[in-house]
Structure formats: C-alpha cells, structure tokens
Write a protein that holds these residues in place. Structure first.
Motif, short mmCIF file in Angstrom:
data_model
loop_
_atom_site.label_atom_id
_atom_site.label_comp_id
_atom_site.label_asym_id
_atom_site.label_seq_id
_atom_site.Cartn_x
_atom_site.Cartn_y
_atom_site.Cartn_z
N ASP A 1 83.92 -39.09 -14.87
CA ASP A 1 84.09 -38.37 -16.13
C ASP A 1 84.92 -37.12 -15.87
OD1 ASP A 1 83.88 -37.06 -18.48
OD2 ASP A 1 81.72 -37.33 -18.70
N TYR A 2 86.17 -37.12 -16.39
CA TYR A 2 87.03 -35.93 -16.26
C TYR A 2 87.20 -35.31 -17.64
CZ TYR A 2 88.35 -37.23 -11.51
OH TYR A 2 88.34 -37.53 -10.17
N ASP A 3 86.18 -34.68 -18.13
CA ASP A 3 86.21 -33.98 -19.42
C ASP A 3 86.91 -34.78 -20.53
OD1 ASP A 3 84.82 -32.00 -18.24
OD2 ASP A 3 86.57 -30.84 -17.68
N ASP A 4 88.22 -34.77 -20.55
CA ASP A 4 88.91 -35.43 -21.65
C ASP A 4 89.33 -36.86 -21.30
OD1 ASP A 4 90.56 -34.54 -19.74
OD2 ASP A 4 92.25 -34.15 -21.10
N GLN A 5 88.91 -37.34 -20.17
CA GLN A 5 89.24 -38.70 -19.76
C GLN A 5 88.03 -39.34 -19.08
OE1 GLN A 5 92.59 -38.24 -17.14
NE2 GLN A 5 94.05 -38.78 -18.76
N LEU A 6 87.83 -40.62 -19.37
CA LEU A 6 86.84 -41.38 -18.61
C LEU A 6 87.62 -42.36 -17.74
CD1 LEU A 6 83.88 -42.42 -20.90
CD2 LEU A 6 83.75 -41.27 -18.71
N VAL A 7 87.36 -42.33 -16.43
CA VAL A 7 88.04 -43.27 -15.55
C VAL A 7 87.05 -44.35 -15.15
CG1 VAL A 7 89.24 -43.54 -13.36
CG2 VAL A 7 89.55 -41.48 -14.73
N ILE A 8 87.41 -45.58 -15.40
CA ILE A 8 86.51 -46.71 -15.09
C ILE A 8 87.24 -47.66 -14.15
CG2 ILE A 8 85.06 -48.53 -16.07
CD1 ILE A 8 85.59 -47.04 -18.82
N ILE A 9 86.66 -47.87 -12.97
CA ILE A 9 87.25 -48.82 -12.03
C ILE A 9 86.41 -50.10 -12.09
CG2 ILE A 9 87.85 -49.25 -9.60
CD1 ILE A 9 89.33 -46.87 -10.65
N THR A 10 87.02 -51.23 -12.33
CA THR A 10 86.28 -52.49 -12.37
C THR A 10 86.97 -53.53 -11.49
OG1 THR A 10 87.55 -53.40 -14.18
CG2 THR A 10 85.63 -52.08 -14.77
N GLN A 11 86.27 -54.59 -11.22
CA GLN A 11 86.89 -55.71 -10.51
C GLN A 11 86.77 -56.97 -11.34
OE1 GLN A 11 85.38 -55.75 -6.44
NE2 GLN A 11 87.22 -54.68 -5.83
N MET A 12 87.90 -57.62 -11.50
CA MET A 12 87.98 -58.83 -12.30
C MET A 12 88.00 -60.03 -11.36
SD MET A 12 91.31 -59.89 -14.44
CE MET A 12 92.03 -60.89 -13.13
N VAL A 13 87.34 -61.11 -11.73
CA VAL A 13 87.51 -62.35 -10.96
C VAL A 13 88.00 -63.44 -11.89
CG1 VAL A 13 85.73 -61.79 -9.28
CG2 VAL A 13 85.13 -63.06 -11.32
N PRO B 1 95.04 -36.21 -9.16
CA PRO B 1 95.60 -36.98 -8.03
C PRO B 1 94.62 -38.01 -7.47
CG PRO B 1 95.92 -34.61 -7.70
CD PRO B 1 95.17 -34.76 -8.97
N LEU B 2 93.32 -37.66 -7.43
CA LEU B 2 92.35 -38.60 -6.89
C LEU B 2 92.22 -39.83 -7.78
CD1 LEU B 2 89.47 -36.28 -5.64
CD2 LEU B 2 91.06 -37.62 -4.26
N VAL B 3 92.39 -39.65 -9.08
CA VAL B 3 92.31 -40.79 -10.01
C VAL B 3 93.46 -41.73 -9.74
CG1 VAL B 3 92.49 -41.47 -12.41
CG2 VAL B 3 91.07 -39.50 -11.77
N LEU B 4 94.66 -41.17 -9.66
CA LEU B 4 95.82 -42.01 -9.40
C LEU B 4 95.64 -42.76 -8.08
CD1 LEU B 4 98.38 -42.69 -10.84
CD2 LEU B 4 99.57 -40.97 -9.50
N GLU B 5 95.10 -42.04 -7.11
CA GLU B 5 94.85 -42.68 -5.82
C GLU B 5 93.90 -43.87 -5.96
OE1 GLU B 5 93.58 -39.82 -2.72
OE2 GLU B 5 92.45 -41.50 -1.92
N ASP B 6 92.82 -43.67 -6.71
CA ASP B 6 91.87 -44.77 -6.90
C ASP B 6 92.50 -45.95 -7.61
OD1 ASP B 6 89.83 -43.51 -5.61
OD2 ASP B 6 88.81 -42.80 -7.42
#
Lengths: 403, 403, 403, 403, 403
Positions: C114-126, C97-102
């Motif tokens: 790092d969620y074991d079987d998933q890597l979540v990467i938040i980036t900002q594009m310009v 849920p926290l990932v979806l929130e982010d």
C-alpha cells in the motif's frame, strides 16, 4: 519371550518415571519419599557486597537467623530423603503445600508459579554421564523470595552450582553486588548451559552413526538410532517447558525480578531457544538416519542378490550342458543318438562351448556394471581404510563449509 | 569401527559448533577467543553527502574523533582474534557486556535487541564455497547508533560488503544521502541476497540428483541426499530467525530506524521470506528424493530377481530332464527300463522336448513382459545416452512449463 | 555421470529461477532485463459507463492524456524486454523504485503493498500448457490508482485477460459501471480461476496414476509421481501467498477499494481457498501414491519370488532323485549297491516316485494359495482388459459416491 | 497404457469436480446448470405455533404470499436443473448475484456470509450409500431471513430433512414454538449428525482391513486402503469448513440468530468437532494400516525366501554328492579312482551320508525356528478358522477395554 | 474373506462408539438408553465441616431435602439404565435438556459449559484393566451448583471416587472445610491422575516391544505395535479436550469456583499437560518402533538371503564340476576325450580341485564378514540368553542415565 518379559519386568521395577504421579484420589500435598532417596544436605551461602558466609547447615531451623537479614541467603538443599526435614524447610520458608509437593514429588514439568511474595521455578538439569552419549537428568526447584533463594536438588552427587558458589566466595564478577534475583538468573543460566555439552555429545554420536549407517549398517546401528531418538525426545521434553518458564519469568510482572535482571534472562532465554533448535535439528537428522538405514539395508540386499544371480546364472546353464552329455542314450542303436560323444574333439569342443557361454554371461554382467558392486562389497571388507579415505575428504569439506 | 571413531574424533575436534556455549556456570560477559581466530582488522568508512573517508584503522581509539561528528561512520571489524582489541571497541561504543558477548562468542542465533540508543542485530551470512554445493557460514553483527554503524565479521577472508563500500566511495545510488539506518539496511539486504546463489547451487544439485536417483541410484547417491538434507537444515536454521529479526526491525518503534528505511526493510523481509520458501521447497523435494531412492532400490532388486527367476526357471527343468536320462537303470533287465535310451531318435526327441520346454517358458515370460525389464537394465548400461535422450525432452518440457 | 552432468548443466543454464534475486550488494531499484525477454507491448482500454477506447500504444508518453481523465484507464503492458520503456512507464505512473523493481525483476512472491495513492498487487498466473499436465507460470503485477489500473505481464503470448477486455468492449455485465477497483477484482478473479483447469488436469493425472500404480507400476510411474509432487509444490508456492494477498486486500483500509468491491473480493478469496484446498488434497494423494507404489513394488517382488520358489522347490528335489540313480555304484560288487537299477519296474517306479513328489509339492503350494498369485501375474499380461473391467466398476462406484 | 488412458478419459468426463469453477474471466454471477441436473422441485412448509401448511409449489411466484406473513416459511428447493426457476427464486428472495452463484454452481466450500438481512450458509451433506463404505455428498445451501428459511439441495433423491418435516407437521418437540433460526439449527444439526453413520461404516471397514492386512494382505487390500484414505480426505474437506461455519454462526452478531438458538448451535458445534475428531483418528489409523501393510508384505517375502532357502540348502548339497558318484572316473586304471563305487556297502553308505547331511541341515533350521514360520504360512491357509479364533479374543478384549 | 467379514460384523455390532450420535434429524434432548446399561444407583454424601451423611438413595426425590441445606451435597449416580430416573434427576437439579442429553448419551467429548448457576463438566475417566495394557474408558459428568455436586458415571463397576469418599468420611485432609468446588477439583484430579497408571503400563509395554522388535520381530509384534498405536490414539482423544476443559475452568469467571480452588486446578492442569506429554512421547516412540520393525524385517531377509547365497554359491560350481566328469564322452575314440577319467590320480585331483573351489569361496565370504551374520542368526536361537545379557546392561545404562 516369557523369560525376556519376566526378566525385563524385574529390571523395570527400578526404571524411572517420566513424571511423578500420586495414587489417584490421594490427598493433595502428600509428599512421596522414594526409598532410595539420599538424605537432604543443606548448604548455606549468605552474602552481601562486602561479606559472605558459606557453611553446611545441620538442622533447618538454623537457617532462620540468616533469613531475617537484608543480605542474600542462598539455601541449597541436596537430596529428598527425609519427609520430616523437608516439611520443616517448608514451614520455615512458608511454602504452599502444593509447592512443597512439586518440589519433593519429582519429576515435575518445568514451570513458573507466582505466589505473591515468592516465585516458584521448577527446572530440569541435565549432565553428560560419560562418553556414551547418555545423560543424568534431575529436577532443580527454585523458591525466590525478597532476600533469599531456596534451591532444591534431587541428589548431592550431581551438582552444577559449584562454579557459582566459588564465584560468590571469590567475589568474581558482579554477583555479590546484586540481589537474589540475579543469583537465580545465574543458576538458571548454568542449568540451561548444561544442555550444551550433552547435545554436543549427541552431535558427535550422530556423525559417527552417519558414517556407520552408510559404511556398514548392522542391527546394532538400528538399535543405536532408536535409542538416540528416544533420548532426544527426553531432552526435548525437558527443554520445551523450560523455555516457556523462562519466558514467563521475563514477562512476569512480579517485583521479585528487577528489570535489570530481565535483560539477563532474555539472554538466558536465547540460550534455551538455541538448545531447542539443536534438539529439533538432531531429531530431524536422526529421522533422516533411519531413512538412510532402511535404504542401506535395501542396497545391501541388492548386492547379495546380484552375487547370487551372477553365480547362479553362470553355472546353472553350464551344469545343464554337462547334464546333456551325461545322458545315457545308446549311441550304438542309432547314429542320431549323441554322436558328439564319439567325436574326436567332442570333449574339448564341449568345454569350449561351455567357456563361450560363461564368457558371454560374464561380459553381459560386466557391461551392466554388476561387478562394480562387488568391488563395493569389497569395500566393506576394507571398511576402515575406505572410511579413512572417505572421511577426511568429507570432513575437509565440512570444515570448508561451516567453519 | 574403532579406527573410524578415533579417526573421526580426531577430525571432529575441529568441527564447528552449532551454537556457541559457555562453560556452564561461567561469568556472563566472558569473551571466548577461538585459538584459530584471525586478528581483527578495522576498516572505517566515514561519509556524508558531499564527502567520504575510507581507511584502515590501527588502534580502536583512532575511531573516537570520527564517531563524534554528524557524518555516518561505518566501522567494519573483521576477525575475532584479540580479546583486548574487542574489549576496547566495546568500551568506545559503550556496549553492554552481553552485547559484546553475543558479538564475540559466535555463532549466536540471529536476533534484534533494542538498547535505547543502540540497536543490536545479529545475522548469519552464507557464501557459496565452490561448485560442490557447500557454503561458508559466518556471523555478522551490527550495532546501529545515531551516527554510526559498527559491523563485526568473523573473518576478513569472506566479505560480502565490498560492493557496498565501492558504492559509497563512487557515490553510486542514494546511499550517501541517507543516514546510518539506510546503510544498515543495505548491508542486511546484501546478506539476505547472499543466500540466493547458495540456494541456486542446491537447486541444480537437486536436479542432478533427480536424474541420478532414477537412472542409476548408488550408495553415493544416498549419501548425497542425506548431506543435502543436512545442509538445507543448516540453511534453514540460519534464515528462520533472520526473517524474524528483520520483521522485528520493521515493527520496532526505535527512532534509530526511519519510516523511509522501513519501506526498504519490507522489501528485504520479502526476500528473506522467498529464501525460506525456497529452503522449504528444497527440503520437501529432498525428502521426496529419499522416497524415490527407496523405490528405485526396490525396483532394481525386482529386476535382479526377475533375471534370476527367468534363468533358474528355464534351466532347472531342463537340467532335470537331462538328469532323468543320465540315470543308470538297466535297460537290459526289463523293457520298461528307460527304453527311450535305445530308441532310434531318442536323443533328438529328447533335445526337441527340452527345446519345447524352454520355448514355452520363454513365451510365458515374454508375454508377462518380463523381458522388457531387461531392456531397462540394458538402459542402465547405456546410461549416458539414455539420459541424454531422456533429459532433453524432460528439460524441454520444463522449459515449456515454467519459462 | 559426467556426461549427464555436463549435459544437464548445459540445459540448466536456461532453467527458470524460483525467485528473482539481485547480485548481493547491488543497488536497490536496479532493473534486470532477461536476454530473451520480449519487447513490451502496451494496450490501453479506457472506458466509462457510456463509452470506451481500446487501442495499442506506441510510446508510453501517449498514455498521459488518458490518465488525467475521470474515466477508468486500464494500461496493460505485455513483455519485460526494454528497460527504457519500463522506466518511462514507471515515471508516468510515479512508481516507487522498489515497485518497479518488483514488477520487472520477476518472479516475486505474490503480495500487496500500500503506497498511499497506489495499491501494488503482485500475483502469479498459471495456464495449462497442453494435455500433459504441465503449466505455464508468469507474474502479473497490478498498480491500482484512483482512475487507472496498470497491469504488467511477462509475455504477450500467454494472456488470460482477453475475456475481460471483450466484456468491457461489449459492455457485458456491470463492468463499465464500476471503477478501477472492480476491474482489478475482475482480473484477479480471472487469475485465481485460472488455477482450476490446471488442477483439474492434475486431478485426472492422479486418477491415471492410481490405476497405473496398482495395475503395472514401472520406473516411469515413479518418475511421474515425483514430477507431480514437484509441480504441485510449485503451484502451492504460487497460491498460498496469493490467498494472503487477497485477504490483505479485503482487510486493507485503503480507500482505493470500495466496500462494494470487497464483497466481490471475498468471493475471490473463497476461490483461492478452494484452490489451496485442492492443491493440499492432491499433495496428500500424491504422497499416498508413493506409499502405494512402494508397496506395489514389494508385492511384485513377492510374486516373482514365489514363482522362483515354486519352480525351484519342485525341480530341485526331482533333480536330486535323478542324480541318485545317475550314480555309478557298481551293482555287481554287492547286492546292496543300487539294486533298483536292475528291478524290472525300476524306471517306471522311479518316475512315479518323482511324480508323487512333484504332485505333493504342487498340492502344498496350491493349498497355500500361491497359484492365485500367478493368475494375478497373468492379469498383468491382460492389463488392458483387466483395467477396463476394473475401472468401469471403480468409476461407477465413484460416480455413485460423489456425484 | 494407451488403452487404459483413453478408456479412463472416457469415464472421467463424468467424474465430479472437487469444487466448481467458472471459465476464467467469466462474468461473476453466471449460473452454470449441469446437463444432468434434475429439475427443481419446491416444497413449502409454513408454520406457526398453532398451525402449519405443507405443500409442493409449482411456480416460485406462488411463494410470495407466504413470505409476507409472520409465520415461519421454510422453502425447500430440490434440484438445480433450471436456470430460469432459480433466477426467479433469487429475485423473490432478493439474493445477491454472488449468493445465487454460490447456491447454484456446486460444490462450494462450506461457509457463512452475512448480508445484513440475510444469513447465507453453505453446507455439505453426506449420506451413506450402501454397505460398501461409500457415501453421497451434496451441497445444501441455507438463506435465513427474519421469517423465512430457504434451503437448496442438489437433488430430490437424497433428502435428510424428512424427519424434521414430520416433526413440524406432527408438532413434536418445541420446533413450532421457535422462529426460523431454530429451524435452521435443526437442519444443520441433521446435516452434521448425518456424518456419523458414514463414519461408523468407515470405522467398521477399518476394523475389517486391520484383520485383512495382518492375516492375508493382497493387492486388493492395498487398493482398499488407498481408497479409504482418499474418501476420508474428502470427508475431511467437507467437515473442516463446516465446523468453522458453525463457529462463525455462534460468534456472528447478526440478530437473525437469537441467543437461545446459539446455545443449541454450541451443541451442534460440539458434534462437528466430534466428527472431525473421528475423521482425524481414522486418517491416522489408515496411515498406520499402510505401514502395517508394507511390513506385512516384507514379512511374507521373508517367509517365501525362507522356504526357498530351506529347500535349496537341503537339496543342493545332496545333489552335489549324487553328482560326485555320477562321475565316470575309471575305477580300473587306479585304485584311487572312486573306490567307493566298488565297496560292498558303497550305495547304502552314500545314502546314509546324504541322510546325515539332510538331517543336520533340518536340525540347523529347526533350531533357528524357521519351521515355525511355515506353520505361520500354514495359518494363512487356515485363514478363516485362524481369524475366527483370533478375532473373538481380540474383540472380547476390545469389549473389555472400551465398553 | 467372506467368513471373516460376516464373523466380524457379528462381533462388531457390540463394538463401542467413538462418540455418541443421534439418528440424524431426531429431537434435541432425546435420551438414548443402551440396552445393556445398568440401572442407576444413587449414592449421597452430604457433609459440612463438623458432620456428614453417607447413604444410598432409593428414589431421586429423596434428595430434595439435602439439596436445600447449606451443607455440601454430593450426589453420585452410577449407571445410565433408566430414562425415567434420569429424567427425574434432571428435573430435581433443573438441568437444561441439552445437559441431560450430554450426560446420558455417552460418550461425549470432554468440555465445560457454563449455565449461570451451574457448571457442567464432561470428563472421561480411564482405568487400567489388567496387565495386558488395555484400559476401561467411561464418561464422568459433573454438574456443579452452589451447594451441591452431581456426578454421573456410566457404571457402578468401575469407580475411582472411593478414596475421596473415605477421605470425607474420615475427615482426612481439608476436604470437609471447603465447598462443593473443592470437591469437584478433588474428583477431577482423581480422574486425571487415573491416566498415569494406564500410561505407565504402556510405557512398560513399549519397553517390551523395543526388546522384541530388535531381537525377534514376528507378525505378532507388528499387530501389537498397531494396537498400541490405536489405543494411544484413543487415550489422546480423551486427554486433549480434558486439558482444555480444565483450562476453561481456570479461566472461567463463574463464581461457582473460588480463587482458592483455581490454584489447585492449576496443579491439576499441570498434571493433564504431563499426561498429554507422555501420550505424545509414547506415540512418537511407537511410530519409531514401526520404523525399527520395518528395518528389522529387511535385516532378517538380508540374513536369509545371505545364507541362500552362500550355500548356492559354494555348491552350484561344485555340482557343475561333478557334472563335467559325469559326461559320457567316449574316451576310446580320442585321446582328447576326457583323458582325466583315466588318470591315475584323476579322482583325488578332482576332489582336491573341488575342495580348492569351496575353500576359496568360503574365504571370500568369510573375509566379507558374512559368517558373522550367521552367528547373529545364531543369536536369535539363543534369544533369551542373549537378551538377558543385552538387557541388563541396557537397563543399567538407563538407570544411570535417568535415575
């Protein structure tokens, strides 16, 4: 400037050193006794859970019987004015020559040094002097042994240990149940807590300066800001290494300090961090004050210039018109030469024309809002009333915000 | 200044301390009850997955039965006005004297301390006061045990935990399925998130000041910028150690906090970092505003000076010419003495000459673009319209840029 | 100011948040859908070495068959306008849920989790907006699994992934031979490289401002410098955590990223460092520009004051002399009363005297080099020519120096 | 401003990039050949202790026989103008696509990368251009293998390796006795030492500016200070990562670099630190210069204002007096109407009165020391002489102080 | 400016280098002998507990017998003027070529290098020159072996080792009982302590400047502040790496330094930290002085402007009135034309009217407190007295505060 300089140098001879330093190349371990240092007074408090002794000591050697017992012996030396006595104390406590040097050649930078069976702690104590925001700063050195604590202060006049002494004698708190390390903690804590009243005074000074710098900045204000900056710098130089020293005490694995006391030292460390926090905040505010001062000076000049411009702009054209009709062209040689002078309503018309010019300019400036500024200058005159109106609201706001 | 000072000191007596400090040398563990502190109100929420109790508590001892059960007991104390009650709470929860001191002697610096079977967390909560950009700041202390969470707030009036309470009672979310550590996370998260509305208000204030500082900088603007700087400093001092505390919670190896909750705390840590980010950005912008202000004051003075210079430069030479022909040299004693006065077209020629001078100077200044500046001054008069024209485009641009 | 404020607040309601924040105390995992968010469009690219599928997806559930295969499935979601669809996507990819929130509650600070079987990467594009130096900033979130990559963009309108899509479809480069981790690298690299055109535009803007600030500083210049400062701050806030995130990716020991790809990420990290380098350099230059501006305003005032001083200093004494001979002392009552008025060459002598005074003053000022300054003012008038002469040489120099 | 802008943009098209960047989303490993890049010239030096070959190479493939031998092969490529040749070189040396990209797509940030059997070192070389304080900056890339060293320079025109080449050919020093790693050290050392002459020129420029800013600050001075700041920033950006790269080389555990050479690299590292030291010092001095400039502008304005004030203050009251006696009140209608006009010594008395006023004001200003300032203005006129007097003494002092 | 420049460059040829640097690409290990370097003088002190030899040495080879013994041989070389002698010394002590280079090619950055059986320590010594606050800086290099210490100084003229020499010869202190490492410590300590007198002189200079900048800031003050800044920067560059070097010595695990001496080095390190502390403090104060200077210049301008405004504002309206009654409207053509001229009390009334205007304006300005400022200007005239009154109190205060 020569007179100032010579005058200054006269005064500066007595000005304090930032740090003590020997003659380069001199022997390590040399003790330097300042000419105006007071003679050491030695005060002994020897206590255990059930009993205590509190008495002044005449000769250092009188201490020896107390040091041999299991009870905690707190030896407080106040004054650095006799090399002989200090050397004898050094011998009794078996101090390394460098330690004695650090204790006597003040001021040194706060630090902790671990000499196997002794912990040497150098600290700096501050005390508010009066309501002018100044402070007295002196070095307090600790030598912590198994059953004793030696503290050395620069002067008997300023002493922040009285409360602790009376707590021991009145057996208030758990002090008498603990060893010398707890006593050391208590004293260091008193020293760190001693920074707060000094800082509080500076906090008030800054609030005063804030009001002053906006309402009526003068050269004196500038001087005060600079002095504030200088004194905060001095405080900062005292508290930074002190914090590191306390941290070193906590992490030190000497068994002179029990784990129980380390918990208390952590609390003391927190206080040191809070002091640093406040010093840094005040430094930031002071540097902000300088910016505000600079802007306020610019603002004030703006207002002066506007006044000059308004008056000049209104009267210079009028004077020109008056100058025109003061010319001496001969009205008789030609009907073109200044016929206005002979008009029936020449003078009133001229005055009316001048009035129209003046009125037009006044309106011009008024619409640009320049006259508001004069009412602001006016405010300055009504400083006290104005600030009394300004401040309460500001303070109310502050109260609301940060209760 | 005396009146200001005395007036200020009157107000300042009530002004808040940056950090609490004891009388130097006082007993560790002494509780200081502020004179105007409100009486503690105790509110208990005791819940497990299937059930909950939510009720006010009269005497601390009423809590004891709840603490013994396996269900999560959240004890929320609001108000620090009674040493007796606080001491009794301390006894019930078996708090270390230093912990009780940190809880009661507010404000302390945010931190985490690990006492084997208890985690003590000191935080600072902020709440926007009104639309003036100010905020209320108070300490919230947490003591987290196996089956209970004790929270202590300074005042009942400001409370940011209501939503959490209703979530427990209405069994919204997964709160009731978790232990006390998740509850602690939820509350800390609420405290950190509480910084955002405050910062948002400052963001708007900064945008207002940006418009003001360019369009019409006054002394009030300067004061606002300085106050902004000061309040951001205060926010910063609250959030920095808070971030460190949360980080310490994440890294702490106490088993009072489960790995599951650590994932959530990581999220909360991210929020704290975002708050810090915003505070730092606003601080940079504020310091930029001060530079802009200084430049704007200089610009404005330039314009005032230009007006003065234009008017003086045009009329002073003209007045001189008028002065010439106002001289009284005797035209009769010599044909060289001011023959112009007797010319047939002397006066018109003189006026034409003056006109030519004035025209030349006007052209001189006009080509240098000095008159554009007066139209800028003109703009100031049309402040509102001008800014209404300026701002939309600027805002449109902003919208385009950073939607 | 009221109108400005109300006007501003009208506009500001739409102004972007620096970071997203929930209502304090709200449930973790709550998704906040902005009112003006566009509906999500889902685009799938599923490829292996030999084959690929590229098609829009109507309902999230259509994705399921693709995710089960061994081929790389790149799901690109553009738009955050529907909670329902986003929740269903979250369910399909099994997001915390926290990932979806982010992902949904934008903007967040760039980070890697790092969620074991998933890597979540938040980036900002310009993305550069137009030639005015502004930019569009949006969050791009990555969820990297074994065989899939989920990317979520804020809007369909701004998309920097087109080139990558066509490289997959046209099988250009080695993209199709690699796994999802290489695809993630490629996209992150595209995002980081996207900062360069934006920065280049700012580089040009700074060079423009440099010329402007020296040649003809106006209030507009000041505003531009401030805005530049603000936007660079915004860029900096985007790239700093991004660099850290990439670094975290390189050091992460997740096996979702192969060593082979880590080499490429190192290159991408270098680019991020270069972006930061440029941002910091531009920030330094901008702060230098502000200093130059302040000095230039001072210089300009100097020149205005000099003009005023020259004109006043020359004509005020002359006017005084004219005033003297405009006095009406009765020449007949005494031979001492203004005999000059009756001299044969009185008037020419007087004019000559005035001429001598004026000449002397002109020489005085000329020798002090004050007239050079007017030629500098003159230059301003010839701005364009002047700068055309100035700039080429400057640029030539620049070319020579830093080719 | 439009013309400036369009003019500028015309010029700026040719302005250098701070860092190279690809089209976002382009293929990693794409080589970008600048339109004006010169064709690569390849120069081979192949040597062992006893023998050496030094010759230009036509086609890259000619290098292959040399690379197979045990002797050290130094291949120096100058010019980046042909993708084909560069690709072929890449193939011969078996370069990773990203390495070739870093070498060709200049400028990159200095760094070291370790590819098992190759060390890739990116550096930036600077060369003083002429006596104007500018410098040429270009990237020099190293690929160090077991028996070979590939160096790639941007242009043949600027080459700092000549001395090393002649040392090899003349067998001066111990160069020929060592492996390729020592050669790499020698070249890197030459690059680092190349910063010193550039910095020395800036050191001189700063001393010139110090004299200029105090003696006669003009707008040109301001421009020079800003440019200095900008160029030091550029130098700093080159040397910082270079230092890190050298440090990485020292710590790297690759066996391509022998311990023996590491000792030498440590020396080279020291030089890089010294360069950084000087850059930082010059940056501090430059920022100090800006402050001095600002103060000097203020000082100068003060002096202008004082001149204006003195002249206005003296002549405005006098003119007023003259105005009084220029009034036309009818002396005949009343004995009270300007009787002075008919006094026997009216005119001389009036002149004497004026003289007294003027004298009083002159004394007033003289005692306040305002006339000293004009002598300072006077000094400006005598700039050259003055500074010739000022400087020797200053320089003597400098000599004495820091010989 | 050309003359200044050429003049400067003439002088600058002799100006000192910040750091030594070779011709880029030159051989490592090349010794550069400055043209004006003095010939080396070699002085030997060879001592053991019971005995010592102290004599000048003619040829380096004379040293050999002494080096072979167990006694401590201290070889002090003063002067770098002969490559031959230095090379021979290098051979006798078996120095690495890079070490000899660092010793001879001065100045280098202070550092410690460990060559198995030798420790090489590069330090920088400062010495106060005279009472003008300047200092002489030279490199002192140490090579510490088992039984010997080689020290190399740049010049025989400046020598801070005399005291140590006499302590050895007079067998004062414990010096003769220790090994070469203790001697090295003693000398390094002398060098570090040598910073204190220099800093003390700067401390006094800063106090002078504080008085000057507030009381009577001139262009000379500005120059002094800048020079102070520059010289503090130079000191800082000397002490920072020195501190690191001493720290490296303490942590170094070479057995050339005994644990016993490490305790003493810790003391020496403390002194280095204190020096740094003072340098940083003085730098902060200097930067504060610059701010104060800028504000003081603004203040002074304010006062000048006020004087101008007061005089202009009072006399310009009066002159206008005089101008009115200087107009020549024909009183005979109409009763409306300037009837005042014929009034019986016209002239006195006019004068009274003028007096009323002037009085009103004077009151206006007086109530705004503008005249206080002139008394401040007045103060400047009475500089010396004023500051004599100001300073004692300030100094008294300082004495009280920081005794």
């Amino acid at each position: 400037m020569k007179k100032i300089r010579s005058h200054l140098s006269k005064n500066l001879k007595k000005s304090p050193k930032d740090y003590f330093h020997e003659q380069p190349g001199s022997l390590p371990g040399t003790l330097n006794i300042a000419a105006d240092a007071t003679l050491p007074e030695i005060e002994l408090v020897d206590y255990k859970d059930t009993d205590y002794v509190h008495q002044p000591i005449e000769t250092p050697e009188d201490l020896i019987p107390y040091l041999d017992t299991e009870s905690v012996s707190w030896v407080d030396v106040q004054g650095l004015g006799s090399e002989d006595i200090l050397q004898r104390i050094g011998k009794i406590f078996d101090l390394h020559p460098l330690v004695l040097e650090d204790i006597v050649n003040v001021p040194q930078r706060p630090k902790v040094e671990d000499y196997d069976d002794q912990l040497v702690i150098i600290t700096q104590m501050v005390m508010p002097l009066n309501n002018q925001g100044g402070f007295h700063k002196e070095q307090v050195s600790f030598v912590l042994g198994k059953h004793y604590l030696l503290t050395v202060q620069e002067e008997a006049q300023y002493d922040c240990f009285n409360q602790v002494r009376s707590r021991i004698c009145n057996n208030k708190g758990i002090l008498r149940k603990h060893k010398a390390d707890y006593l050391a903690y208590t004293l260091i804590d008193a020293i760190v807590d001693g920074f707060f009243p000094v800082l509080e005074a500076y906090g008030e000074l800054i609030e005063d300066l804030e009001a002053e710098v906006v309402a009526s900045p003068t050269r004196k204000t500038l001087e005060k800001i600079y002095r504030l900056r200088r004194e905060l710098l001095s405080l900062r130089r005292a508290i930074w290494p002190q914090r590191d020293a306390i941290n070193a005490l906590i992490r030190d694995d000497s068994d002179l300090i029990s784990d129980h006391v380390r918990v208390y030292l952590r609390d003391c460390y927190d206080h040191a961090v809070q002091v640093m926090d406040m010093v840094e905040t005040y430094r930031e505010l002071t540097s902000g004050l300088m910016d505000v001062y600079l802007s306020a000076v610019g603002n004030r000049m703006n207002e002066v210039m506007k006044l000059l411009t308004v008056i000049s702009s209104i009267f210079i054209p009028l004077t020109f018109v008056a100058g025109i009709y003061g010319m001496n062209f001969n009205t008789e040689t030609s009907p073109w030469n200044m016929p206005e002078l002979n008009w029936y309503l020449g003078y009133p018309a001229c005055l009316a024309f001048m009035g129209a010019i003046a009125g037009g300019l006044v309106i011009f400036f008024w619409r640009r809002g320049w006259f508001e500024n004069f009412s602001t200058i006016q405010d300055d005159y009504n400083n006290e009333q104005a600030s009394q109106e300004l401040m309460p609201s500001q303070n109310n706001r502050a109260k609301k915000i940060r209760r």
